[in-house]
Design a protein around this motif. Structure first.
Motif, PDB file in Angstrom:
ATOM      1  N   GLN A 165     -21.095  25.846  63.801  1.00 34.18           N
ATOM      2  CA  GLN A 165     -20.235  24.670  63.737  1.00 34.18           C
ATOM      3  C   GLN A 165     -19.687  24.456  62.330  1.00 34.18           C
ATOM      4  O   GLN A 165     -18.506  24.123  62.147  1.00 34.18           O
ATOM      5  CB  GLN A 165     -21.025  23.442  64.199  1.00 34.18           C
ATOM      6  CG  GLN A 165     -21.399  23.464  65.669  1.00 34.18           C
ATOM      7  CD  GLN A 165     -22.286  22.284  66.047  1.00 34.18           C
ATOM      8  OE1 GLN A 165     -22.745  21.528  65.184  1.00 34.18           O
ATOM      9  NE2 GLN A 165     -22.543  22.138  67.338  1.00 34.18           N
ATOM     10  N   ALA A 166     -20.542  24.653  61.328  1.00 33.81           N
ATOM     11  CA  ALA A 166     -20.096  24.472  59.947  1.00 33.81           C
ATOM     12  C   ALA A 166     -19.008  25.478  59.585  1.00 33.81           C
ATOM     13  O   ALA A 166     -18.033  25.138  58.900  1.00 33.81           O
ATOM     14  CB  ALA A 166     -21.291  24.598  58.999  1.00 33.81           C
ATOM     15  N   ASP A 167     -19.165  26.709  60.043  1.00 34.33           N
ATOM     16  CA  ASP A 167     -18.146  27.725  59.775  1.00 34.33           C
ATOM     17  C   ASP A 167     -16.826  27.358  60.441  1.00 34.33           C
ATOM     18  O   ASP A 167     -15.747  27.545  59.864  1.00 34.33           O
ATOM     19  CB  ASP A 167     -18.628  29.092  60.271  1.00 34.33           C
ATOM     20  CG  ASP A 167     -19.766  29.653  59.437  1.00 34.33           C
ATOM     21  OD1 ASP A 167     -19.961  29.157  58.312  1.00 34.33           O
ATOM     22  OD2 ASP A 167     -20.475  30.550  59.933  1.00 34.33           O
ATOM     23  N   TRP A 168     -16.903  26.842  61.672  1.00 37.78           N
ATOM     24  CA  TRP A 168     -15.682  26.453  62.373  1.00 37.78           C
ATOM     25  C   TRP A 168     -14.942  25.354  61.615  1.00 37.78           C
ATOM     26  O   TRP A 168     -13.720  25.392  61.456  1.00 37.78           O
ATOM     27  CB  TRP A 168     -16.012  25.967  63.786  1.00 37.78           C
ATOM     28  CG  TRP A 168     -14.775  25.623  64.580  1.00 37.78           C
ATOM     29  CD1 TRP A 168     -14.079  26.444  65.404  1.00 37.78           C
ATOM     30  CD2 TRP A 168     -14.108  24.351  64.597  1.00 37.78           C
ATOM     31  NE1 TRP A 168     -13.001  25.771  65.944  1.00 37.78           N
ATOM     32  CE2 TRP A 168     -12.991  24.478  65.458  1.00 37.78           C
ATOM     33  CE3 TRP A 168     -14.329  23.123  63.972  1.00 37.78           C
ATOM     34  CZ2 TRP A 168     -12.110  23.434  65.708  1.00 37.78           C
ATOM     35  CZ3 TRP A 168     -13.448  22.072  64.221  1.00 37.78           C
ATOM     36  CH2 TRP A 168     -12.371  22.239  65.077  1.00 37.78           C
ATOM     37  N   VAL A 169     -15.690  24.343  61.142  1.00 39.85           N
ATOM     38  CA  VAL A 169     -15.078  23.244  60.401  1.00 39.85           C
ATOM     39  C   VAL A 169     -14.438  23.763  59.113  1.00 39.85           C
ATOM     40  O   VAL A 169     -13.327  23.358  58.745  1.00 39.85           O
ATOM     41  CB  VAL A 169     -16.121  22.151  60.092  1.00 39.85           C
ATOM     42  CG1 VAL A 169     -15.556  21.122  59.117  1.00 39.85           C
ATOM     43  CG2 VAL A 169     -16.566  21.460  61.369  1.00 39.85           C
TER      44      VAL A 169
END
Length: 391
Positions: free
Chosen positions: A373-377
């Protein structure tokens, strides 16, 4: 139904004039904050806000009854209770603007405010059970020391030995060395229709958890009235199913609430949970995205004391008791306005949180799912100017 206003003089209560005035001050502080926060939300200052006008006396009275070491389990609507306990107003404002909840680093014994309905109830029971376990472990360890410690030689050669071997020292330890704090778990009437309510109260009753379950019945579970979400004549009577007492109190009477909750906390510390139903009324919307005019109109038969403004009602009572006058009212109002303004300025001066902060406080180390999720953001932010996106 426990009540003070209209039934007893201040001198006949457990609250003196100074404490009664302190209660009034906290009610005013809460009302001033609520009105300002609602205005700020309408200006786009924060994304959403759950007003609590009409419920200040209930929350302030309950908070006043708590000991400094007691744990509070709040929800998104219990801001008045948090302020009365010492949580800075700026913390609540920052939370509403996307910051971590305990921005100030305060040490008030309060858990994060629960937004999902009723999820905090089993947590509160667990903390109460943990206090019991810790108390039992410490008493056992201290008793072992009393019977087998450095005084063993002396204990085996005289009167001290008789006392130690008879367990008197251990009994004294059991009486004095224990967790004396209790837990107060706040929730609304709608939460009593959730499974978490049943599970939390059932465990508390079985394991004698030192918890006061404080149900603030404001008449509405979002748009559903209390009459349509439970067939019970009262919420307090639900406690009977779990093996402990339930009591009702006039939630628009802060002194009555303080007395009721104080008694309940004493009972809880003695090993028996209590369910308190505080009858009050939500004067405004459920949240700033709600339109209460679409469902209100079902409450016409509620008594006047239930729907009355608790601030005006309590102010009238204190004036009758000779505790309050125009000068004191003006001073307290001015101080509350200044406090709220300072909190707003502190929140506005705080830099916006980094987007990474939302992922880090969840686990000691990021899980694979959180890392994804952090990478997507991060990729999304790199591809777009997020400052230009509508908020």
């Amino acid at each position: 139904m426990h009540r003070v206003i209209g039934e007893r003089a201040l001198t006949e209560t457990t609250v003196d004039a100074n404490e009664a005035l302190a209660l009034y001050r906290d009610v005013v502080r809460a009302r001033t904050f609520d009105e300002r926060a609602l205005s700020l939300q309408r200006q786009g200052w924060m994304s959403s806000y759950p007003p609590f006008k009409g419920q200040e006396a209930s929350q302030v009275g309950a908070a006043n009854a708590m000991a400094p070491e007691d744990w509070l389990f709040p929800t998104y609507r219990s801001n008045a209770m948090q302020f009365a306990r010492g949580v800075p107003m700026s913390d609540v404002l920052l939370f509403r603007r996307g910051h971590a909840e305990f921005a100030s680093g305060h040490d008030v014994p309060v858990f994060p405010q629960a937004v999902p309905i009723a999820t905090q109830i089993p947590h509160a029971t667990g903390v109460g059970m943990a206090a019991n376990y810790r108390s039992t472990d410490r008493v056992a360890d201290s008793a072992d020391e009393a019977n087998n410690g450095d005084g063993a030689d002396e204990a085996n050669n005289g009167d001290d030995g008789d006392e130690a071997n008879n367990g008197d020292d251990a009994d004294e330890v059991a009486d004095t060395d224990h967790d004396d704090h209790a837990v107060l778990c706040y929730f609304g009437d709608g939460a009593t229709s959730e499974g978490d309510f049943h599970e939390g109260l059932n465990f508390a009753g079985v394991f004698d958890a030192p918890v006061v379950f404080f149900c603030e019945n404001n008449g509405w579970a979002i748009s559903m009235s209390e009459r349509t979400q439970t067939a019970s004549a009262t919420i307090a009577q639900k406690a009977e199913a779990y093996g402990f007492d339930g009591v009702r109190v006039d939630g628009n009477d802060p002194i009555a609430v303080s007395e009721t909750v104080a008694d309940a906390l004493d009972t809880a510390r003695g090993g028996e949970p209590v369910l308190v139903e505080s009858l009050t009324y939500r004067q405004g919307a459920h949240t700033t995205s709600d339109d209460p005019s679409r469902y209100r109109g079902q409450e016409d038969d509620r008594p006047d004391w239930r729907t009355a403004d608790p601030l005006e009602r309590y102010e009238d009572y204190l004036r009758e008791q000779g505790v309050l006058d125009d000068e004191v009212v003006a001073t307290i109002a001015s101080e509350a306005t200044a406090e709220v303004q300072a909190a707003v300025e502190a929140a506005e001066e705080t830099p916006e949180p980094d987007r990474e902060e939302v992922f880090d406080p969840v686990y000691a180390q990021r899980t694979p799912r959180l890392a994804e999720q952090a990478d997507w953001v991060a990729d999304f932010a790199a591809e777009q100017d997020v400052r230009d996106l509508d908020r």
